[in-house]
Design a protein around this motif. Structure first.
Motif, PDB file in Angstrom:
ATOM      1  N   HIS A 458       2.976  -2.163  -5.596  1.00  0.00           N
ATOM      2  CA  HIS A 458       3.176  -0.833  -6.161  1.00  0.00           C
ATOM      3  C   HIS A 458       4.368  -0.804  -7.107  1.00  0.00           C
ATOM      4  CE1 HIS A 458       0.434   1.475  -3.404  1.00  0.00           C
ATOM      5  NE2 HIS A 458       0.531   0.308  -2.761  1.00  0.00           N
ATOM      6  N   ASN A 463       4.898   4.750  -7.640  1.00  0.00           N
ATOM      7  CA  ASN A 463       4.035   4.325  -6.526  1.00  0.00           C
ATOM      8  C   ASN A 463       2.618   3.950  -6.962  1.00  0.00           C
ATOM      9  OD1 ASN A 463       4.040   3.712  -3.788  1.00  0.00           O
ATOM     10  ND2 ASN A 463       2.919   5.585  -3.270  1.00  0.00           N
ATOM     11  N   SER A 464       2.384   3.727  -8.243  1.00  0.00           N
ATOM     12  CA  SER A 464       1.050   3.329  -8.707  1.00  0.00           C
ATOM     13  C   SER A 464       0.834   1.834  -8.447  1.00  0.00           C
ATOM     14  CB  SER A 464       0.900   3.620 -10.201  1.00  0.00           C
ATOM     15  OG  SER A 464       1.847   2.863 -10.935  1.00  0.00           O
ATOM     16  N   ILE A 465      -0.444   1.468  -8.263  1.00  0.00           N
ATOM     17  CA  ILE A 465      -0.776   0.059  -8.032  1.00  0.00           C
ATOM     18  C   ILE A 465      -0.793  -0.671  -9.369  1.00  0.00           C
ATOM     19  CG2 ILE A 465      -2.522  -1.548  -7.196  1.00  0.00           C
ATOM     20  CD1 ILE A 465      -3.360   0.492  -5.175  1.00  0.00           C
ATOM     21  N   THR A 665       9.169  -3.450  -8.098  1.00  0.00           N
ATOM     22  CA  THR A 665       7.865  -3.454  -7.433  1.00  0.00           C
ATOM     23  C   THR A 665       8.068  -3.548  -5.931  1.00  0.00           C
ATOM     24  OG1 THR A 665       6.924  -4.616  -9.330  1.00  0.00           O
ATOM     25  CG2 THR A 665       5.619  -4.610  -7.297  1.00  0.00           C
ATOM     26  N   LEU A 671       2.916   0.588   2.406  1.00  0.00           N
ATOM     27  CA  LEU A 671       2.170   0.921   1.194  1.00  0.00           C
ATOM     28  C   LEU A 671       0.726   0.426   1.224  1.00  0.00           C
ATOM     29  CD1 LEU A 671       5.029  -0.062  -1.259  1.00  0.00           C
ATOM     30  CD2 LEU A 671       4.461   2.226  -0.455  1.00  0.00           C
ATOM     31  N   TRP A 689      -4.303   6.968  -4.464  1.00  0.00           N
ATOM     32  CA  TRP A 689      -3.374   6.086  -5.169  1.00  0.00           C
ATOM     33  C   TRP A 689      -3.647   6.137  -6.660  1.00  0.00           C
ATOM     34  CZ3 TRP A 689      -4.160   1.575  -1.264  1.00  0.00           C
ATOM     35  CH2 TRP A 689      -3.243   1.707  -0.210  1.00  0.00           C
TER      36      TRP A 689
END
Length: 694
Positions: A458, A463-465, A665, A671, A689
């Motif tokens: 992430h 918090n994005s993948i 990251t 997560l 997500w």
């Protein structure tokens, strides 16, 4: 008295014949002495005939040179009898010469017998003229001729005895001796002729019924020269054949010795090989049973050898094995055995009274092998893992002792390497389990039992993948789903990690292709490389081929290498990582902070990411030192333009603190756990997500 004279040409021929007969006799004596007993009998018979004919011929050619003012002839019967006497005398001389010893007493008796025989031959030949009235002999000259015959015979026997062996310069010495012997024989003959007187009115009774001198001279000369020539030629050819046979025999002996060495000796280290070890082990077992003694079998495996062999080449590896073998030989006794089974495996057999004796030797070997090596300007270090089995406690057969020592050696490797352990019964179970695991791994590769689970990575701020890490799992048919910790060590030790790693890279790239087709174009696939894979010479080519196979851009793949692997051989690592970077693949340094990195080398590595080891994250909220270390790693990484990844994030406090410290990251159970692709997609939708790039 009738006036006599000699034909000088025939006199010269008779002396030449005497020389040739003498040389032939000396040569025959050498041949008889140097051959086998059976062949010696044949040479004795042939030599006696040749030598006898030669001596007899000299006598008769000399007689044929004798001229009287009357017709002369020779009785055939008496002539042949004189020839027979000459052959018998020659046979005795050759027999005497080839006896082991020749004392002065034996020499005197032999000279008397042979001299009497030659004198008998001469005067029998004179009698063959059948003179009427009979030949008158001067007693003094007659006695002198017999004395010369005896002396010449003694000299001939002594010279032949001394020259029967092929000593240096034997040819020149033999020619000189033949000249002396020939003159002595001729001297005896002409002294005997000088002793003879023929009254006026004497008649030769064999002049009409016997053989005439002219015809006899031609026959005797031709036959004698032919016999002597054939005898000498046969002797020379036989000597040459014997020499060639001897040379061939020596060559065969050397070849056989080399074959035996190749069959029983390791070609590289010159230590006994497995075949000779088995023989020595059998001998030691029989001795131990007979004398009720003990002995120890040590199984030695080198730690770190494979990495050296793969990175620096087999030539350096071979030289290292030779040096290790020398150290092992130096640290054991002469009656002990050190053998190489193959690869980097050695076995040592030593007689002991107590197990402590074996422990002393094992400790000495560990220290010796652990000392640095210098091979072609490379400073190299390896260590030894040793397993020890004791007869009779740990086995009563060669197979049991070898298997149990091998199990103890693997226990040493599993306990940290660089040391030794004695065999214990429980180790057999571990060895059996390990062997079964190796067989199961091969089966898993063949039947597709491996799986990849993916753990999301992430972006810390939102918090994005931004990608996933491919993590290997094994769906064992009886033991269920196994994590890498349960089998990776065995896979690396056996080399199976290479085909397993190839499968992981292929499957991860295939999945990445599928996700990119679904729109996740900004995701990056992280794949771990083991130390064995990293030193594989075909790594870069395989990565390039896999990317091409699935039509992936190189920047969509990140290869993770542990800090300890990258620092094991910095220059080699630099070369491999640079090749991958040129290819366009991103490089991540995993488990950073646990090894022994040099900042100088870290600066040179073509990496784009540092992953902080989870050990620093675990107690991050409670331990100020860990927080300081993480902060320092982040600052260091950012100064080198590296992306910083924190793995093992399990609490919200850890997440918040890592964000505040500047980590780029985050990755951990908080997560997202490692999961199958379908499960990952479902959780993304349920948790809302935000997949970067979707």
């Amino acid at each position: 008295m009738l006036t006599a004279h000699h034909d000088l040409l025939l006199v010269a021929i008779s002396i030449l014949v005497a020389f040739l007969a003498s040389y032939t006799a000396l040569d025959m004596a050498a041949r008889i002495h140097s051959t086998t007993p059976r062949a010696a009998m044949l040479w004795l018979a042939g030599g006696s005939v040749a030598m006898g004919i030669g001596i007899w011929s000299m006598h008769f050619v000399g007689m044929l040179a004798f001229r009287l003012p009357i017709s002369l002839g020779y009785d055939i019967g008496l002539t042949l009898l004189s020839l027979l006497i000459a052959i018998i005398a020659s046979a005795f001389a050759l027999w005497r010469v080839n006896q082991p010893q020749l004392s002065w007493r034996q020499l005197g008796a032999s000279a008397l017998l042979m001299g009497s025989g030659i004198a008998a031959m001469h005067y029998t030949g004179m009698a063959a003229m059948r003179m009427t009235p009979g030949i008158e002999y001067d007693p003094l000259l007659f006695a002198l001729s017999v004395l010369i015959a005896v002396a010449a015979s003694g000299a001939a026997i002594w010279i032949a005895f001394k020259l029967r062996r092929n000593t240096p310069h034997v040819l020149i010495t033999r020619i000189a001796a033949a000249l002396v012997m020939g003159l002595a024989i001729s001297g005896m003959h002409y002294t005997g002729m000088q002793a003879a007187s023929f009254p006026i009115g004497s008649i030769c009774g064999a002049a009409t019924a016997g053989v005439t001198p002219g015809w006899l001279a031609l026959v005797v000369i031709i036959v004698t020269l032919a016999v002597l020539a054939i005898a000498l030629l046969t002797s020379v050819l036989d000597a040459r054949l014997e020499s060639q046979t001897s040379l061939l025999a020596r060559s065969l002996a050397v070849a056989n010795q080399e074959l035996v060495q190749q069959a029983l000796q390791d070609n590289l280290t010159k230590l006994p090989n497995r075949t000779l070890l088995e023989d020595r082990l059998d001998q030691m077992l029989h001795k131990a049973v007979r004398m009720q003694t003990r002995f120890a079998l040590m199984f030695i495996d080198l730690d770190g050898f494979k990495a050296i062999n793969d990175s620096l080449g087999h030539h350096v590896g071979d030289l290292l094995l030779v040096e290790v073998a020398q150290r092992i030989k130096h640290d054991i006794r002469g009656q002990d055995t050190a053998a190489r089974l193959g690869g980097d495996e050695f076995v040592v057999l030593i007689e002991v009274r107590d197990p402590e004796d074996a422990a002393t030797v094992a400790d000495k070997l560990c220290n010796a092998i652990g000392e640095p090596f210098h091979i072609q300007n490379h400073p190299l270090t390896v260590s030894a893992s040793i397993g020890i089995s004791i007869y009779p406690e740990d086995g009563r057969t060669a197979h049991e002792l070898l298997v149990n020592a091998d199990a103890a050696m693997y226990h040493t490797k599993g306990s940290g390497r660089n040391g030794y352990h004695f065999f214990e019964a429980s180790m057999n179970t571990n060895a059996h389990n390990q062997l079964q695991l190796i067989q199961d791994l091969r089966h898993a590769l063949k039947h597709g039992e491996f799986r990849l689970h993916y753990q999301p990575k992430h972006n810390a701020p939102d918090n994005s993948i931004i990608g996933v890490e491919a993590l290997l799992r094994w769906q064992h048919p009886t033991r269920g789903l196994l994590a890498p910790a349960d089998f990776i060590a065995v896979a690396e030790k056996t080399g199976l990690i290479v085909p397993i790693g190839d499968w992981v890279l292929d499957e991860a790239c295939r999945q990445m292709r599928e996700w990119r087709d679904q729109g996740y174009t900004n995701w990056k696939m992280s794949v771990n490389l083991s130390a064995v894979q990293f030193t594989n010479g075909h790594l870069t080519d395989h990565v390039a081929a896999t990317l091409k196979k699935y039509e992936l851009p190189p920047q969509s793949l990140m290869l993770e290498v542990t800090e300890s692997t990258a620092m094991q051989d910095v220059e080699a690592s630099m070369t491999i990582l640079t090749e991958l970077a040129v290819l366009g693949v991103d490089i991540s340094i995993d488990d950073f902070g646990t090894g022994y990195s040099s900042l100088l080398y870290l600066k040179r590595l073509p990496a784009c990411e540092l992953k902080i080891d989870r050990g620093f994250i675990k107690n991050l909220a409670q331990n100020a030192d860990d927080a300081s270390i993480v902060s320092a790693i982040v600052a260091l990484g950012h100064s080198l333009n590296l992306n910083i990844v924190a793995e093992g994030v399990e609490t919200e406090k850890q997440q918040a603190l890592l964000k505040s410290l500047g980590c780029d990251t985050l990755q951990g159970y908080l997560l997202g756990r490692p999961m199958e692709p379908s499960q990952l997609m479902r959780q993304m939708k349920n948790a809302a997500w935000l997949p970067s790039g979707a």
